[in-house]
Scaffold this motif. Structure first.
Motif, PDB file in Angstrom:
ATOM      1  N   GLU A 223       4.875   3.847  -9.612  1.00 22.09           N
ATOM      2  CA  GLU A 223       3.874   3.040  -8.920  1.00 22.09           C
ATOM      3  C   GLU A 223       4.492   2.337  -7.713  1.00 22.09           C
ATOM      4  N   ARG A 224       5.745   1.883  -7.867  1.00 22.88           N
ATOM      5  CA  ARG A 224       6.402   1.203  -6.750  1.00 22.88           C
ATOM      6  C   ARG A 224       6.643   2.169  -5.593  1.00 22.88           C
ATOM      7  N   LEU A 225       6.995   3.411  -5.903  1.00 31.19           N
ATOM      8  CA  LEU A 225       7.208   4.401  -4.840  1.00 31.19           C
ATOM      9  C   LEU A 225       5.920   4.650  -4.063  1.00 31.19           C
ATOM     10  N   HIS A 226       4.798   4.743  -4.786  1.00 31.83           N
ATOM     11  CA  HIS A 226       3.509   4.917  -4.102  1.00 31.83           C
ATOM     12  C   HIS A 226       3.210   3.709  -3.228  1.00 31.83           C
ATOM     13  N   ALA A 227       3.387   2.512  -3.801  1.00 33.55           N
ATOM     14  CA  ALA A 227       3.086   1.291  -3.055  1.00 33.55           C
ATOM     15  C   ALA A 227       4.010   1.135  -1.853  1.00 33.55           C
ATOM     16  N   LEU A 228       5.265   1.522  -2.016  1.00 32.83           N
ATOM     17  CA  LEU A 228       6.223   1.448  -0.919  1.00 32.83           C
ATOM     18  C   LEU A 228       5.819   2.370   0.221  1.00 32.83           C
ATOM     19  N   THR A 229       5.379   3.563  -0.115  1.00 37.30           N
ATOM     20  CA  THR A 229       4.916   4.500   0.911  1.00 37.30           C
ATOM     21  C   THR A 229       3.717   3.946   1.662  1.00 37.30           C
ATOM     22  N   GLU A 230       2.775   3.377   0.924  1.00 36.06           N
ATOM     23  CA  GLU A 230       1.582   2.832   1.565  1.00 36.06           C
ATOM     24  C   GLU A 230       1.922   1.643   2.447  1.00 36.06           C
ATOM     25  N   LEU A 231       2.852   0.791   2.021  1.00 28.80           N
ATOM     26  CA  LEU A 231       3.236  -0.358   2.844  1.00 28.80           C
ATOM     27  C   LEU A 231       3.874   0.113   4.145  1.00 28.80           C
ATOM     28  N   LEU A 232       4.749   1.097   4.073  1.00 24.79           N
ATOM     29  CA  LEU A 232       5.367   1.619   5.292  1.00 24.79           C
ATOM     30  C   LEU A 232       4.338   2.301   6.185  1.00 24.79           C
TER      31      LEU A 232
ATOM     32  N   ALA B 207       9.130  12.692   2.188  1.00 21.27           N
ATOM     33  CA  ALA B 207       8.457  11.675   3.003  1.00 21.27           C
ATOM     34  C   ALA B 207       9.218  11.499   4.320  1.00 21.27           C
ATOM     35  N   PRO B 208       8.518  11.467   5.463  1.00 26.78           N
ATOM     36  CA  PRO B 208       9.170  11.385   6.781  1.00 26.78           C
ATOM     37  C   PRO B 208       9.634   9.970   7.115  1.00 26.78           C
ATOM     38  N   ILE B 209      10.641   9.494   6.411  1.00 23.99           N
ATOM     39  CA  ILE B 209      11.125   8.124   6.585  1.00 23.99           C
ATOM     40  C   ILE B 209      12.204   8.078   7.660  1.00 23.99           C
ATOM     41  N   TRP B 210      12.095   7.105   8.558  1.00 26.21           N
ATOM     42  CA  TRP B 210      13.157   6.878   9.540  1.00 26.21           C
ATOM     43  C   TRP B 210      13.824   5.540   9.242  1.00 26.21           C
TER      44      TRP B 210
ATOM     45  N   GLY C 220      15.224  -1.427  10.570  1.00 24.72           N
ATOM     46  CA  GLY C 220      14.509  -1.365   9.308  1.00 24.72           C
ATOM     47  C   GLY C 220      14.148   0.059   8.962  1.00 24.72           C
ATOM     48  N   TYR C 221      13.065   0.218   8.210  1.00 29.31           N
ATOM     49  CA  TYR C 221      12.614   1.521   7.751  1.00 29.31           C
ATOM     50  C   TYR C 221      11.134   1.696   8.082  1.00 29.31           C
ATOM     51  N   GLY C 222      10.747   2.941   8.292  1.00 23.15           N
ATOM     52  CA  GLY C 222       9.345   3.222   8.574  1.00 23.15           C
ATOM     53  C   GLY C 222       9.042   4.682   8.335  1.00 23.15           C
ATOM     54  N   LEU C 223       7.791   5.060   8.626  1.00 23.09           N
ATOM     55  CA  LEU C 223       7.359   6.443   8.504  1.00 23.09           C
ATOM     56  C   LEU C 223       7.148   7.010   9.895  1.00 23.09           C
TER      57      LEU C 223
ATOM     58  N   GLY D 217       2.493  10.163  13.100  1.00 20.90           N
ATOM     59  CA  GLY D 217       1.830  11.456  13.178  1.00 20.90           C
ATOM     60  C   GLY D 217       2.216  12.425  12.086  1.00 20.90           C
ATOM     61  N   ALA D 218       3.176  12.044  11.256  1.00 16.93           N
ATOM     62  CA  ALA D 218       3.584  12.949  10.188  1.00 16.93           C
ATOM     63  C   ALA D 218       2.543  12.977   9.088  1.00 16.93           C
ATOM     64  N   SER D 219       2.376  14.116   8.475  1.00 17.00           N
ATOM     65  CA  SER D 219       1.418  14.228   7.373  1.00 17.00           C
ATOM     66  C   SER D 219       2.121  13.877   6.077  1.00 17.00           C
ATOM     67  N   LEU D 220       1.422  13.141   5.234  1.00 19.15           N
ATOM     68  CA  LEU D 220       1.968  12.723   3.954  1.00 19.15           C
ATOM     69  C   LEU D 220       1.134  13.304   2.822  1.00 19.15           C
ATOM     70  N   PRO D 221       1.755  13.590   1.698  1.00 15.12           N
ATOM     71  CA  PRO D 221       0.954  14.030   0.549  1.00 15.12           C
ATOM     72  C   PRO D 221       0.050  12.913   0.099  1.00 15.12           C
ATOM     73  N   PRO D 222      -1.106  13.239  -0.473  1.00 18.40           N
ATOM     74  CA  PRO D 222      -2.006  12.188  -0.921  1.00 18.40           C
ATOM     75  C   PRO D 222      -1.358  11.314  -1.986  1.00 18.40           C
ATOM     76  N   VAL D 223      -1.705  10.034  -1.955  1.00 16.60           N
ATOM     77  CA  VAL D 223      -1.170   9.099  -2.938  1.00 16.60           C
ATOM     78  C   VAL D 223      -2.008   9.199  -4.206  1.00 16.60           C
ATOM     79  N   ASN D 224      -1.358   9.490  -5.311  1.00 18.56           N
ATOM     80  CA  ASN D 224      -2.064   9.599  -6.580  1.00 18.56           C
ATOM     81  C   ASN D 224      -2.163   8.239  -7.249  1.00 18.56           C
ATOM     82  N   LEU D 225      -3.296   7.964  -7.851  1.00 15.73           N
ATOM     83  CA  LEU D 225      -3.482   6.712  -8.575  1.00 15.73           C
ATOM     84  C   LEU D 225      -3.150   6.898 -10.047  1.00 15.73           C
ATOM     85  N   THR D 226      -2.688   5.828 -10.666  1.00 20.93           N
ATOM     86  CA  THR D 226      -2.548   5.819 -12.111  1.00 20.93           C
ATOM     87  C   THR D 226      -3.935   5.540 -12.710  1.00 20.93           C
TER      88      THR D 226
END
Length: 233
Positions: free
Chosen positions: A5-14, A50-53, A61-64, A67-76
């Motif tokens: 869940e944290r990985l999903h949330a981290l991706t969305e925050l970035l 994930a296209p993280i820079w 810092g870190y970001g995405l 314009g990169a495409s990301l896989p859909p975020v799955n919900l629990t």
């Protein structure tokens, strides 16, 4: 929070941060973990595609990648049910019908196992919410806010008087469980709060709103915040 869940949330925050990115320290504080844990999570996301820079030094810092495409975020299952509960408990909120449709779209694309678990969990969450305002009233007001056009309302005041007002919508606000339309009243030439449950009729006009701003409404209560969760300041 589980690591998945944290990985999903981290991706969305970035994703929300965009080109600005975010420091590892801030990410760690956001999720209540160590900087070392955050960096391990970022490495895991990068290995998963994930296209993280990353940008070293002050202001880095870190970001995405833009314009990169990301896989859909799955919900629990619990996250899916939390959306259902929030929407069901706020049927009188602005855009509630659209929110219900949006949540249904999310449920439709869940994998079968997650959806089945979410449906079983949803059976254990009951809601007894007040009925929403009539669609004939709600739709023109919501559209007026979206398009920033004047809405003409028939309004029942607390003392029983009915007046017709042309209102320039500025924001929707919820206070003590009651929803309000806050806007510039052309009749009173002032900012006014109108209880949505006292609006008897509403009609969208073609007149554009003026340049009234949220700041004109005044200082919000200390506990208030926009629905995106960002505090004003």
């Amino acid at each position: 929070m589980k690591r998945s869940e944290r990985l999903h949330a981290l991706t969305e925050l970035l994703r929300r941060q965009g080109a600005r990115g975010c420091t590892a320290q801030r990410l760690a504080a956001e999720f209540g973990v160590s900087v070392r844990t955050v960096k391990r999570d970022l490495d895991a996301l990068e290995r998963a595609g994930a296209p993280i820079w990353s940008r070293p030094g002050p202001g880095g810092g870190y970001g995405l990648a833009g314009g990169a495409s990301l896989p859909p975020v799955n919900l629990t299952p619990a996250q899916a049910v939390s959306l259902l509960a929030a929407v069901s408990a706020a049927r009188d909120a602005p855009y509630a019908d659209l929110a219900t449709a949006a949540v249904q779209k999310v449920l439709d694309v869940l994998d079968p196992r997650t959806r089945a678990l979410a449906e079983r969990l949803a059976d254990r969450v009951w809601v007894d919410a007040p009925p929403p305002p009539a669609r004939s009233v709600r739709s023109p007001i919501e559209q007026a806010m979206t398009d920033q056009r004047v809405v003409r309302i028939q309004y029942l005041s607390g003392d029983g008087a009915v007046t017709t007002r042309d209102v320039e919508p500025v924001l929707f606000g919820s206070r003590n469980g009651t929803w309000y339309l806050i806007g510039w009243c052309r009749l009173r030439e002032a900012m006014r709060w109108f209880r949505l449950d006292r609006v008897q009729h509403a009609a969208l006009t073609s007149a554009p709103c003026g340049d009234h701003t949220v700041e004109e409404v005044g200082a919000p209560p200390p506990t208030s915040r926009p629905v995106l969760g960002r505090t004003r300041g």
